[in-house]
Structure formats: structure tokens, C-alpha cells
Scaffold this active site. Structure first.
Site, mmCIF file in Angstrom:
data_model
loop_
_atom_site.group_PDB
_atom_site.id
_atom_site.type_symbol
_atom_site.label_atom_id
_atom_site.label_comp_id
_atom_site.label_asym_id
_atom_site.label_seq_id
_atom_site.Cartn_x
_atom_site.Cartn_y
_atom_site.Cartn_z
ATOM 1 N N ASP A 14 113.134 65.363 29.625
ATOM 2 C CA ASP A 14 114.048 64.368 29.083
ATOM 3 C C ASP A 14 115.403 64.554 29.760
ATOM 4 O O ASP A 14 115.836 65.692 29.971
ATOM 5 C CB ASP A 14 114.196 64.518 27.570
ATOM 6 C CG ASP A 14 115.024 63.398 26.969
ATOM 7 O OD1 ASP A 14 114.479 62.303 26.767
ATOM 8 O OD2 ASP A 14 116.228 63.621 26.722
ATOM 9 N N MET A 27 123.440 61.897 35.964
ATOM 10 C CA MET A 27 122.581 62.612 35.026
ATOM 11 C C MET A 27 123.435 63.756 34.471
ATOM 12 O O MET A 27 123.922 64.596 35.228
ATOM 13 C CB MET A 27 121.336 63.154 35.743
ATOM 14 C CG MET A 27 120.401 63.908 34.826
ATOM 15 S SD MET A 27 118.780 64.261 35.592
ATOM 16 C CE MET A 27 119.213 65.588 36.732
ATOM 17 N N HIS A 173 118.530 63.146 20.894
ATOM 18 C CA HIS A 173 119.222 62.790 22.137
ATOM 19 C C HIS A 173 119.914 63.996 22.762
ATOM 20 O O HIS A 173 120.839 63.851 23.561
ATOM 21 C CB HIS A 173 120.194 61.621 21.951
ATOM 22 C CG HIS A 173 119.489 60.344 21.623
ATOM 23 N ND1 HIS A 173 118.709 59.670 22.545
ATOM 24 C CD2 HIS A 173 119.402 59.643 20.469
ATOM 25 C CE1 HIS A 173 118.192 58.601 21.976
ATOM 26 N NE2 HIS A 173 118.587 58.564 20.717
ATOM 27 N N ASP A 178 114.606 66.833 22.752
ATOM 28 C CA ASP A 178 113.726 65.685 22.944
ATOM 29 C C ASP A 178 112.554 66.013 23.866
ATOM 30 O O ASP A 178 111.451 65.492 23.685
ATOM 31 C CB ASP A 178 114.526 64.494 23.466
ATOM 32 C CG ASP A 178 115.511 63.959 22.424
ATOM 33 O OD1 ASP A 178 115.483 64.444 21.273
ATOM 34 O OD2 ASP A 178 116.300 63.064 22.758
#
Length: 198
Positions: A14, A27, A173, A178
């Protein structure tokens, strides 16, 4: 004599990002958890908390989408000062994948995989020049569920899945939380016989 293929090691990944695509946007974190291993004898789930990876990364541009950033709650200014250099973090990630995947072929899995794979693969190639998953070692859990449930892909949502398939963990999140949650979902999907025809 036919050579037996190497087993697959499924790694739930994730990522959290501050925009829709890599390059213009960043990212900001990546989390991964080993979900299980599949060989000639079938699929064996792993404890998703036993082998994990997590890093927060320094942003690579000044651009961000406030709504995307709000999803993770990560602080870009803190990450500018404290986040790992992407090249360092992605080399560490590659080394971790190779270590946990020893003797197997690593496969990234995600829910949905398309967004996370786009960022992960772009970052791997941009900052390390290679991917431990190759260019196609990616499995989408939504597609896996749609195939087994015999429903259209665009009809898939977690709320439509049988409760027994879902992890009991909360979707926070936070990339590692996750990834672990999704590793449990993946193992449940691999064991699920699916919806009978008719």
C-alpha cells in the site's frame, strides 16, 4: 522433463501519495506485508505482521493535491526534513523483497493494485533502475474477487464482499496498517471457493 515453476510469494503493498500520478506528485509512504506463498501444493497464508516493511519518503516535487494529501494525513513539511531519500528507501525496499522472497518469485498484490503499482513501479525504475517484481509481477485483488464472484469488475467494492472475506482490521490510510489489512483480505480470497455458477 517439465521443470516445476518457482513458487510465488505474494506481498501486499500500500502506498500513500499526494496526487494522482507519480512524477508531478510524490509517493509519501510505502508499506508492505508478506501475505503468503503459492507453490505446487497450493497457497499457504503467512502471519501478515511477521514480515513487514515501512518507509516515509521525502517529496520529489513542490506540487500536491490537498485532497489527496488529506487522505493520509502525512505532513509534507515534516517529510521534507525527515523523510527518506527515495533512492535510499527504494533500495531498502528492493533488498527486503529479495530477502523475504528468497527461493520464490515475488508478486505485488494490492486493493486495487493499479494505483499503488503505478507509483511503486515508477519509483523503483526511476530511483533504482529495476523492480524486484519485474515489469508485470502484480496481482489486483479486485480482479481476483470479481473473477471468483462472477461479477463485473466495476461492481466490486469491499461493501459488496461477503463479510468473512474482509479483514477485521480497520483501514486507516497508514500504508503499513493497510498493507497488513489487505494481506489478510488476499489470503481469504485465495482460500475462498467463489460463487457457484448459475
Amino acid at each position: 522433463m517439465v521443470q516445476r515453476p518457482r513458487p510465488s510469494l505474494y506481498i501486499s503493498v500500500d502506498i500513500e501519495a499526494d496526487g494522482p500520478i507519480p512524477g508531478p506528485y510524490s509517493m509519501l509512504s510505502v508499506g508492505a506485508a508478506v501475505a503468503g506463498r503459492q507453490g505446487a501444493d497450493g497457497y499457504a497464508p503467512a502471519d501478515p505482521e511477521a514480515a513487514t516493511f515501512y518507509r516515509e519518503l521525502r517529496p520529489i516535487s513542490d506540487d500536491f493535491v490537498p485532497e489527496a494529501l488529506a487522505v493520509s494525513g502525512l505532513d509534507r513539511e515534516r517529510l521534507r526534513a525527515e523523510g527518506a531519500e527515495p533512492a535510499v528507501a527504494l533500495r531498502e525496499f528492493t533488498a527486503w523483497v529479495r530477502e523475504v522472497g528468497r527461493g520464490a518469485q515475488p508478486v505485488m498484490c494490492g486493493y486495487p493494485a493499479s494505483f499503488d503499482w503505478t507509483f511503486l513501479y515508477w519509483y523503483l525504475i526511476r530511483f533504482t533502475g529495476e523492480s524486484p517484481f519485474g515489469h508485470s509481477g502484480c496481482l489486483d485483488m479486485k480482479t481476483l474477487y470479481a473473477t471468483k464472484a462472477r461479477i463485473p469488475l466495476r461492481a466490486v467494492a469491499k461493501r459488496t464482499m461477503p463479510r468473512e472475506l474482509l479483514s477485521t482490521r480497520r483501514h486507516t490510510h497508514h500504508a503499513l496498517d493497510d498493507a497488513i489489512e489487505q494481506a489478510e483480505l488476499f489470503s481469504n480470497l485465495m482460500a475462498w471457493k467463489g460463487t457457484p455458477p448459475g
